[in-house]
Design a protein around this motif. Structure first.
Motif, PDB file in Angstrom:
ATOM      1  N   GLN A 148      43.102   2.760  16.290  1.00  0.00           N
ATOM      2  CA  GLN A 148      42.923   2.173  18.294  1.00  0.00           C
ATOM      3  C   GLN A 148      44.079   1.003  17.342  1.00  0.00           C
ATOM      4  O   GLN A 148      45.335   0.004  17.890  1.00  0.00           O
ATOM      5  N   ASP A 149      43.997   0.314  16.163  1.00  0.00           N
ATOM      6  CA  ASP A 149      44.199  -1.109  15.441  1.00  0.00           C
ATOM      7  C   ASP A 149      43.643  -0.866  14.117  1.00  0.00           C
ATOM      8  O   ASP A 149      43.627  -0.406  13.466  1.00  0.00           O
ATOM      9  N   MET A 158      42.835 -13.989  10.736  1.00  0.00           N
ATOM     10  CA  MET A 158      42.945 -12.834  10.747  1.00  0.00           C
ATOM     11  C   MET A 158      43.547 -12.349  11.931  1.00  0.00           C
ATOM     12  O   MET A 158      44.056 -13.175  12.699  1.00  0.00           O
ATOM     13  N   VAL A 159      44.322 -11.038  11.469  1.00  0.00           N
ATOM     14  CA  VAL A 159      45.116 -10.433  12.379  1.00  0.00           C
ATOM     15  C   VAL A 159      44.516  -9.231  12.524  1.00  0.00           C
ATOM     16  O   VAL A 159      44.156  -8.674  12.072  1.00  0.00           O
ATOM     17  N   TYR A 160      44.330  -9.145  14.199  1.00  0.00           N
ATOM     18  CA  TYR A 160      44.440  -8.172  14.842  1.00  0.00           C
ATOM     19  C   TYR A 160      45.874  -7.027  14.949  1.00  0.00           C
ATOM     20  O   TYR A 160      46.622  -7.853  15.796  1.00  0.00           O
ATOM     21  N   MET A 161      45.717  -5.635  14.937  1.00  0.00           N
ATOM     22  CA  MET A 161      47.230  -5.531  15.366  1.00  0.00           C
ATOM     23  C   MET A 161      47.489  -4.046  16.715  1.00  0.00           C
ATOM     24  O   MET A 161      46.287  -3.272  15.590  1.00  0.00           O
ATOM     25  N   ASP A 162      47.438  -4.383  17.666  1.00  0.00           N
ATOM     26  CA  ASP A 162      47.113  -3.017  18.165  1.00  0.00           C
ATOM     27  C   ASP A 162      48.212  -1.976  18.276  1.00  0.00           C
ATOM     28  O   ASP A 162      49.167  -2.203  18.014  1.00  0.00           O
ATOM     29  N   ARG A 163      47.246  -0.905  18.095  1.00  0.00           N
ATOM     30  CA  ARG A 163      48.184   0.257  17.942  1.00  0.00           C
ATOM     31  C   ARG A 163      48.650   1.310  19.111  1.00  0.00           C
ATOM     32  O   ARG A 163      49.956   1.534  18.976  1.00  0.00           O
ATOM     33  N   THR A 164      47.756   1.592  19.858  1.00  0.00           N
ATOM     34  CA  THR A 164      47.829   2.053  20.981  1.00  0.00           C
ATOM     35  C   THR A 164      48.796   1.899  22.211  1.00  0.00           C
ATOM     36  O   THR A 164      48.651   2.400  23.236  1.00  0.00           O
ATOM     37  N   ARG A 165      47.705   0.420  22.881  1.00  0.00           N
ATOM     38  CA  ARG A 165      47.789   0.550  24.260  1.00  0.00           C
ATOM     39  C   ARG A 165      48.569  -0.322  24.476  1.00  0.00           C
ATOM     40  O   ARG A 165      49.539  -0.207  25.149  1.00  0.00           O
ATOM     41  N   PHE A 166      48.713  -1.801  23.973  1.00  0.00           N
ATOM     42  CA  PHE A 166      49.933  -2.831  24.518  1.00  0.00           C
ATOM     43  C   PHE A 166      50.601  -2.953  23.176  1.00  0.00           C
ATOM     44  O   PHE A 166      51.292  -3.917  23.366  1.00  0.00           O
ATOM     45  N   GLY A 167      50.738  -3.149  21.824  1.00  0.00           N
ATOM     46  CA  GLY A 167      51.393  -3.140  20.633  1.00  0.00           C
ATOM     47  C   GLY A 167      52.117  -4.589  20.425  1.00  0.00           C
ATOM     48  O   GLY A 167      52.503  -4.699  20.292  1.00  0.00           O
ATOM     49  N   TYR A 168      50.236  -5.022  20.274  1.00  0.00           N
ATOM     50  CA  TYR A 168      50.327  -6.933  20.613  1.00  0.00           C
ATOM     51  C   TYR A 168      49.753  -7.452  18.985  1.00  0.00           C
ATOM     52  O   TYR A 168      49.150  -6.220  18.529  1.00  0.00           O
ATOM     53  N   ALA A 185      40.123  -9.535  22.536  1.00  0.00           N
ATOM     54  CA  ALA A 185      40.073  -8.211  24.170  1.00  0.00           C
ATOM     55  C   ALA A 185      40.849  -7.831  24.186  1.00  0.00           C
ATOM     56  O   ALA A 185      41.874  -8.156  24.018  1.00  0.00           O
ATOM     57  N   PRO A 186      41.111  -5.670  24.599  1.00  0.00           N
ATOM     58  CA  PRO A 186      42.282  -5.766  24.692  1.00  0.00           C
ATOM     59  C   PRO A 186      43.034  -5.899  25.839  1.00  0.00           C
ATOM     60  O   PRO A 186      42.286  -5.086  26.948  1.00  0.00           O
ATOM     61  N   TYR A 187      43.813  -6.882  25.761  1.00  0.00           N
ATOM     62  CA  TYR A 187      45.022  -7.334  26.464  1.00  0.00           C
ATOM     63  C   TYR A 187      45.832  -7.224  26.594  1.00  0.00           C
ATOM     64  O   TYR A 187      46.854  -8.080  24.989  1.00  0.00           O
ATOM     65  N   ASP A 188      47.123  -7.664  27.646  1.00  0.00           N
ATOM     66  CA  ASP A 188      48.596  -7.645  27.423  1.00  0.00           C
ATOM     67  C   ASP A 188      49.056  -9.221  26.902  1.00  0.00           C
ATOM     68  O   ASP A 188      48.487  -9.777  28.652  1.00  0.00           O
ATOM     69  N   PRO A 189      49.127 -10.009  26.353  1.00  0.00           N
ATOM     70  CA  PRO A 189      49.286 -10.724  27.290  1.00  0.00           C
ATOM     71  C   PRO A 189      50.314 -11.408  27.821  1.00  0.00           C
ATOM     72  O   PRO A 189      50.194 -12.511  28.823  1.00  0.00           O
ATOM     73  N   LEU A 190      51.224 -10.561  28.106  1.00  0.00           N
ATOM     74  CA  LEU A 190      52.551 -10.976  28.850  1.00  0.00           C
ATOM     75  C   LEU A 190      51.458 -10.486  31.183  1.00  0.00           C
ATOM     76  O   LEU A 190      52.342 -11.174  31.634  1.00  0.00           O
TER      77      LEU A 190
END
Length: 581
Positions: A148-149, A158-168, A185-190
């Protein structure tokens, strides 16, 4: 062309090596190149040096038909006397598996003062000379490559790169070295800031439509993320988008497009680097701006630097654009710290910044190229995100930007123009006074030293290793069998060439030693026999009688024969003596 006739000398008799020769790391490594690093105008502390390296170019024609060994790369620091002062933690990121070229990184430990320099040698080899063990450095960049990431941890970030959910991407500056940070948490800031917005777009703004978001702006689609390299000093992650998408007038629109984003994370550093390459293929865009947004949480103020100075203030509600051309950096901050964006290869003028605070309280900075025309097919950028304490003045952002924009200069030694050819007799007897070695050096560089190693091909034992001198030495005692001779010629600039030869040693000396020992034993036996025989043949004294066993004359009164050891009959002897009286 300069022919040389050389002879191997014993290590104990070696003259002191010339300082220009520089100590050689290990005989199992056959090639090296010199690197001079200049600090430039700034002090550098534990600086990670990044350089492009092509080892086939450094090796020259000798690379033809060979396979490069990436595990063989070692970077050694040298002192002014030409001796190794330590090994630098290093990393080689090949362009692709098996490639000779790639990024060479190493850390200059301690402080490299402004205006000073250091000398390094990079050692390397080919698989044909035997695979080398991979260096065992402490891993200071930890990558977790998940479905997923992708998560990257350094001691600072710490850098978290989302692969499949929101791409941020989500970045956290750690409160202390290696502090534990949970996955976000898996969320979209926009989605949390603007109702109805479901995706992040906005790398290209259509003319006159910058204020709309996101529908009128082209964004990236059909993305994939891969970890390219992991190492002790840097991890590299690449994201590729192959489609430009937007929703205009309620209809979805897409076209072929390539956006490659390469992100690099560094050991012990409070920054990371992003390289972007836009390729619009056959669909150049009529745009009002090409932008890259940085979403900010909790920072109320911004600063923007350009040749006309630094503008700063609170984030404006509804947005404001500052159109000074050739902006170099922008920053979002509060008194406790902030996040700066350094544009190390700025987009062409006119270049500006857009600062905005959304109604929900989310702020962002958007670095813009505002051509108001057709964008060219290819656009590239080099950006560093720098996390700092205090405001931009306390953090010294102008200096931090300048030292990253002007990294230390690393000057590799030119590709070697030396060619070394060596030859030895096909056979040699180990009673020869010297092991002759013919070395021929071709090229326009004079070698500072030629060092050689003699190794038994049967046992692998090293029989000699050292600098070649002018005087010969006895090779008495070399074992019987095939022997390999490896030589390295190096010149003052640090370039080197490697060559090998073989010879067959016949152990004549062992046979000579056995024959000599046997001859000495035989002489001793003959001497003993001669002594006994001479003593036995001596003229007997008056009254002596022959031995009853062997017949040899005996001394008068002798009780035993000196030749055969026979004992005379004492009773008979006594009777004869009485009769004579």
């Amino acid at each position: 062309m300069r022919p040389l006739v050389l002879a191997l000398v014993l290590l104990a008799l070696l003259p002191a090596p010339a300082p220009a020769a520089s100590e050689w790391l290990d005989w199992d490594w056959h090639y090296r190149a010199k690197i001079e690093v200049s600090a430039g105008s700034f002090n550098r502390t534990d600086w990670i040096i990044e350089e492009r390296a092509d080892f086939s170019e450094l090796l020259g024609p000798a690379a033809e038909g060979k396979r490069f060994d990436p595990d063989s790369v070692r970077v050694m620091e040298y002192d002014s006397s030409g001796m190794i002062s330590g090994e630098a933690v290093s990393q080689f990121d090949a362009d692709h598996p098996g490639a000779w070229s790639g990024d060479l990184l190493w850390r200059a430990d301690g402080t490299l003062p402004a205006g000073s320099s250091r000398t390094y040698y990079v050692y390397f080899d080919v698989l044909e000379n035997g695979a080398k063990p991979a260096p065992q450095y402490a891993r200071e960049v930890v990558v977790r490559n998940r479905e997923q990431d992708v998560r990257v941890d350094t001691s600072k970030l710490m850098v978290y790169m989302d692969r499949t959910r929101f791409g941020y991407s989500h970045v956290v500056a750690k409160s202390s070295d290696w502090a534990e940070v949970s996955d976000p948490a898996p969320y979209d800031p926009l989605e949390n800031s603007r109702p109805g917005v479901k995706a992040f777009r906005g790398f290209v703004s259509a003319p006159g439509e910058h204020e709309c978001d996101p529908g009128c702006e082209w964004g990236q689609g059909n993305t994939s993320t891969a970890v390219l390299h992991e190492g002790p000093l840097r991890a590299t992650v690449r994201t590729v988008a192959s489609e430009a998408v937007r929703t205009a007038g309620g209809a979805n629109e897409s076209r072929p497009f390539n956006l490659t984003t390469v992100t690099m994370f560094y050991a012990g550093k409070r920054y990371y680097r992003t390289l972007r390459s836009y390729d619009f293929l056959d669909y150049p865009q009529e745009v009002s701006g090409l932008n890259r947004r940085m979403w900010i949480y909790g920072y109320p103020s911004y600063a923007y630097a350009s040749p006309s100075g630094v503008k700063e203030g609170p984030f404006p509600a509804g947005g404001a654009e500052f159109s000074d051309a050739s902006g170099t950096w922008d920053d979002a901050f509060d008194p406790g710290g902030g996040i700066a964006n350094f544009e190390l290869s700025p987009l062409p003028a006119p270049y500006s910044i857009w600062a905005e605070r959304d109604p929900a309280g989310l702020s962002y900075l958007s670095s813009l190229w505002r051509p108001n025309a057709q964008v060219s097919r290819m656009v590239a950028g080099n950006t560093v995100f720098y996390f700092h304490d205090g405001d931009w003045r306390q953090a010294g952002l102008p200096e931090r930007y300048a030292e990253l924009a002007e990294p230390p200069a690393a000057d590799f030694g030119s590709a070697s123009s030396l060619t070394l050819e060596i030859s030895a007799p096909e056979t040699i007897l180990n009673w020869n006074p010297t092991l002759p070695l013919n070395a021929r050096v071709l090229g326009n560089m004079s070698p500072a030293t030629i060092a050689c190693k003699v190794r038994s091909m049967g046992s692998g034992e090293t029989l000699f290793a050292g600098v070649v001198g002018d005087a010969g030495v006895s090779v008495f005692g070399l074992p019987d069998g095939q022997v390999s001779i490896e030589c390295i010629a190096s010149e003052a600039a640090g370039n080197s060439e490697y060559a090998t030869a073989q010879t067959r040693v016949y152990d004549v000396m062992s046979l000579v030693k056995v024959c000599a020992a046997s001859f000495i034993v035989l002489l001793l036996l003959l001497a003993a026999a001669y002594y006994r025989l001479k003593k036995g043949l001596a003229k007997p004294a008056r009254g002596g009688r022959p031995c009853a066993r062997c017949g040899m004359p005996q001394e008068k009164g002798a009780r035993a024969c000196p030749v055969c050891g026979g004992v005379r009959n004492a009773r008979k002897t006594g009777a004869r003596a009485a009769k004579r009286k």
